[in-house]
Design a protein around this motif. Structure first.
Motif, short mmCIF file in Angstrom:
data_model
loop_
_atom_site.label_atom_id
_atom_site.label_comp_id
_atom_site.label_asym_id
_atom_site.label_seq_id
_atom_site.Cartn_x
_atom_site.Cartn_y
_atom_site.Cartn_z
N GLN A 373 0.83 -1.21 0.00
CA GLN A 373 0.00 0.00 0.00
C GLN A 373 0.86 1.25 0.00
OE1 GLN A 373 -3.42 -0.19 2.59
NE2 GLN A 373 -3.25 1.97 3.15
N THR A 378 -4.49 6.25 3.33
CA THR A 378 -5.55 5.29 3.65
C THR A 378 -6.88 5.63 2.98
OG1 THR A 378 -6.24 6.52 5.63
CG2 THR A 378 -4.55 4.80 5.92
N GLU A 475 -6.52 -10.36 1.58
CA GLU A 475 -7.26 -9.36 2.36
C GLU A 475 -8.34 -8.63 1.55
OE1 GLU A 475 -4.68 -6.77 4.76
OE2 GLU A 475 -3.08 -8.19 4.29
N ILE A 521 -10.26 -2.88 5.95
CA ILE A 521 -10.25 -1.70 6.83
C ILE A 521 -9.94 -2.07 8.28
CG2 ILE A 521 -11.88 -0.46 5.35
CD1 ILE A 521 -14.06 -1.08 7.45
N ASP A 522 -9.32 -3.24 8.49
CA ASP A 522 -9.12 -3.71 9.86
C ASP A 522 -7.79 -3.29 10.47
OD1 ASP A 522 -7.39 -5.26 8.41
OD2 ASP A 522 -8.26 -7.19 8.96
N ASP A 523 -7.07 -2.40 9.79
CA ASP A 523 -5.78 -1.90 10.29
C ASP A 523 -4.75 -3.00 10.48
OD1 ASP A 523 -6.78 0.72 10.38
OD2 ASP A 523 -7.56 0.43 12.40
N GLU A 524 -4.89 -4.07 9.72
CA GLU A 524 -3.93 -5.17 9.79
C GLU A 524 -3.49 -5.56 8.39
OE1 GLU A 524 -5.70 -8.42 11.83
OE2 GLU A 524 -5.99 -7.34 13.72
N GLN A 528 -4.87 -1.51 4.47
CA GLN A 528 -5.36 -0.81 5.65
C GLN A 528 -5.98 0.52 5.21
OE1 GLN A 528 -2.55 -0.54 8.92
NE2 GLN A 528 -1.56 -2.46 8.34
N SER A 530 -9.30 3.41 5.08
CA SER A 530 -10.30 3.98 5.97
C SER A 530 -11.66 3.38 5.63
CB SER A 530 -10.35 5.50 5.80
OG SER A 530 -11.08 5.85 4.63
#
Length: 612
Positions: A373, A378, A475, A521-524, A528, A530
């Motif tokens: 990314q 985000t 993902e 969008i799970d910040d993992e 990642q 928004s």
């Protein structure tokens, strides 16, 4: 949709005037002196360089809306410019008749007649958002007229022996011959031409079990289509199919149908499979295909090619080489070897398959995409990803088919609590780690492979887990349709002039994403983003590089959520995207997008990435 408005301008030589002020310090101003003579005109300065061209606002045009309760599916653009699309599972309460007397309370296959999409004007007025009951219950179009070709359960009695006595979209058991389901969900369309204004229209029927119809259709001199023969394809030789979703037509003219729902892919999560557990052997009607309590799950979840598509008896071949997962669709590049495939699931992977020989998908190498990314970004509307490819394995249908056969005949009598006869997470991990043998049962292995020499079945039977353990990005959330325009790609990458009125120097593969939530969008992990877009989804594109490789994926157009002032629930703007499902690339570079969204009446959009 986020809209960027950038001004367009040029810099030119400008004459500058100077106003000279005389200022006194703590004293009175002196008397103004006489005005001097005007000096000679100086030489003009050099003309400034042109500024960077601005970018117009990208445009969404509402081409059509479908009746209440329905999805837009099956968008397919023929080489001649005919646009086919379907009305999938409309509300059975719809009762309004259109101008041809058709009621849209059954799955419907149709075409936008009277329009050549290879010759569209640059500007088209939107079809309105439906307001009346008639508009809500029928297909409304911006241009042309939607013509129904066939609906669920149609028998085409007027065709006699060339009709379909058992009904369009109806599925029967292989062993019993009993009716299993009346399928209300036509999905992919693929048109295979047999001459000017005629050909075979192949349509997927998405359910458990799945199926595909073939209708011979011809177009008269006023643009109206008629059916001259119809059949449901015989999938008995491959023990049936599970939920034929979207698809494509290969460059050599064979329909490619996708099995989207696969039989309980438990091993893709954190637990091992136990399909033969006597307490839970339900497989959603799949057992009706082959008579036992439940089928071999490894026989489902692939791309199937319809070979000899125009013959009296088309032949269906499942390509195990492309991997087993929830296929939305695959599309083959103009080199006739490279294929990209999407996984429609939470935590999905974008796959690439490169065949050993052109026009032969029976052997080759499978890859999974690894994403990186953009740093510090985000926002879904602007955040892109660099792509590298992780090689999984190379094999062929015959070898993989022999592995699959090892799981035939497993019954409830073979079930042992806490153990399994099917592939385990430990099996896939041992493969990914390069172990020489499969783990023993007491170490988490399966009864079928315990202690055997290692092979590559993990890559093809549990492709997502295999790709994930090898480092590919698993993902994506509802990775939907992928599409190119063959001629644009051939000119831009292959150097073959294919578009007569345009010099095509770059071409893209477009990717629909129905939801941008959950694992995105799970910040993992690698993705990642928004939650701004969330359930409304969007469309990405990837430039086709040398050898039809993909090195970069970037957003093109996104939906956007807002909260209802009445309920607080999140909604998608009716004038923006709402869960785009599948995309089609036109010859002029515009794209067609079908919705599978929350709206009362889903939309078939046309999007102009140039904003012209």
């Amino acid at each position: 949709m986020t809209k960027e408005i950038l001004g367009s301008f040029k810099l030119s030589a400008i004459a500058l005037s100077l106003a000279i002020g005389l200022f006194a310090c703590e004293g009175d101003d002196g008397t103004t002196g006489p005005i001097g003579n005007v000096g000679e005109q100086g030489d003009n300065g050099a003309v400034g360089a042109d500024g960077q061209s601005g970018r117009s606002v990208p445009l969404l045009t509402r081409l059509a809306t479908v009746p209440r309760g329905a999805e837009v599916t099956g968008a397919f653009l023929s080489d001649a410019g005919d646009l086919f699309f379907n009305v999938q599972h409309p509300s059975d309460a719809n009762s309004e008749e259109d101008s041809s007397g058709k009621v849209y309370n059954r799955g419907t296959v149709g075409v936008l007649s009277g329009v050549n999409f290879n010759r569209l004007p640059s500007k088209i007025a939107d079809s309105p958002v439906p307001e009346t009951e008639f508009e809500r219950q029928t297909v409304m179009t911006a241009l042309g007229e939607y013509q129904v070709i066939g609906q669920t359960n149609d028998v085409f009695a007027e065709l006699g022996a060339k009709g379909l006595a058992k009904g369009l979209g109806i599925h029967y058991g292989i062993m019993s011959g009993d009716k299993i389901i009346e399928n209300n969900a036509p999905d992919f369309n693929g048109f295979v031409s047999t001459g000017a204004n005629e050909g075979y229209l192949f349509t997927n029927w998405e359910s458990y079990p799945g199926g595909m119809s073939r209708m011979k259709i011809i177009k008269d001199n006023v643009g109206s289509w008629s059916v001259t023969e119809a059949m449901m394809l015989d999938f008995d030789s491959v023990q049936g199919t599970a939920a034929n979703c979207f698809g494509s037509v290969s460059p050599w003219g064979t329909p490619l149908t996708s099995e989207e729902w696969i039989v309980r892919s438990d091993v893709n999560s954190t637990t091992d499979a136990s399909w033969n557990d006597p307490a839970n052997t339900s497989t959603d009607n799949m057992e009706a295909l082959t008579a036992p309590d439940f089928p071999n799950p490894y026989r489902y979840g692939y791309i199937a090619e319809v070979t000899a598509p125009t013959s009296d008896a088309p032949i269906v071949v499942k390509h195990f080489t492309v991997g087993r997962y929830e296929h939305e669709n695959s599309t083959v590049m103009p080199d006739r070897k490279t294929m990209y495939s999407s996984q429609d699931d939470t935590g999905g992977v974008l796959f690439k398959f490169i065949a050993d020989a052109a026009e032969d998908l029976t052997s080759g190498t499978l890859y999974g995409a690894k994403l990186k990314q953009d740093v510090g970004s985000t926002e879904p509307a602007t955040t892109g990803f660099d792509v590298t490819w992780v090689e999984l394995a190379k094999s062929d249908n015959a070898t993989i088919g022999a592995w699959i056969a090892e799981y035939d005949g497993i019954g409830t009598d073979d079930y042992v609590e806490g153990k399994t006869s099917y592939m385990t997470i430990a099996d896939v991990k041992a493969w990914a780690d390069g172990d020489a043998t499969y783990p023993l049962v007491e170490n988490g292995g399966s009864f079928v492979t315990a202690g055997q020499p290692m092979d590559d079945r993990s890559a093809f039977l549990e492709s997502r887990q295999a790709a994930k353990m090898k480092g590919a990005t698993a993902e994506w959330r509802k990775l939907e349709g992928i599409s190119i325009n063959h001629d644009r790609a051939l000119e831009a990458v292959g150097g073959v002039e294919s578009i007569a009125d345009e010099n095509v120097t770059e071409a893209f593969m477009y990717i629909g994403i129905s939801d941008i939530d959950n694992t995105m969008i799970d910040d993992e992990g690698d993705i990642q983003l928004s939650a701004r877009v969330k359930d409304c989804g969007g469309v990405y594109r990837a430039k086709l590089e040398e050898n039809y490789d993909l090195a970069r994926i970037e957003p093109v157009v996104m939906g956007g959520t807002y909260r209802s002032t009445l309920t607080g629930a999140e909604r998608c703007d009716v004038n923006q995207l709402s869960q785009p499902d599948n995309v089609i690339v036109m010859r002029d570079g515009r794209i067609i997008i079908g919705e599978d969204g929350f709206q009362e009446n889903n939309t078939l959009w046309m999007f102009d990435p140039k904003g012209e």
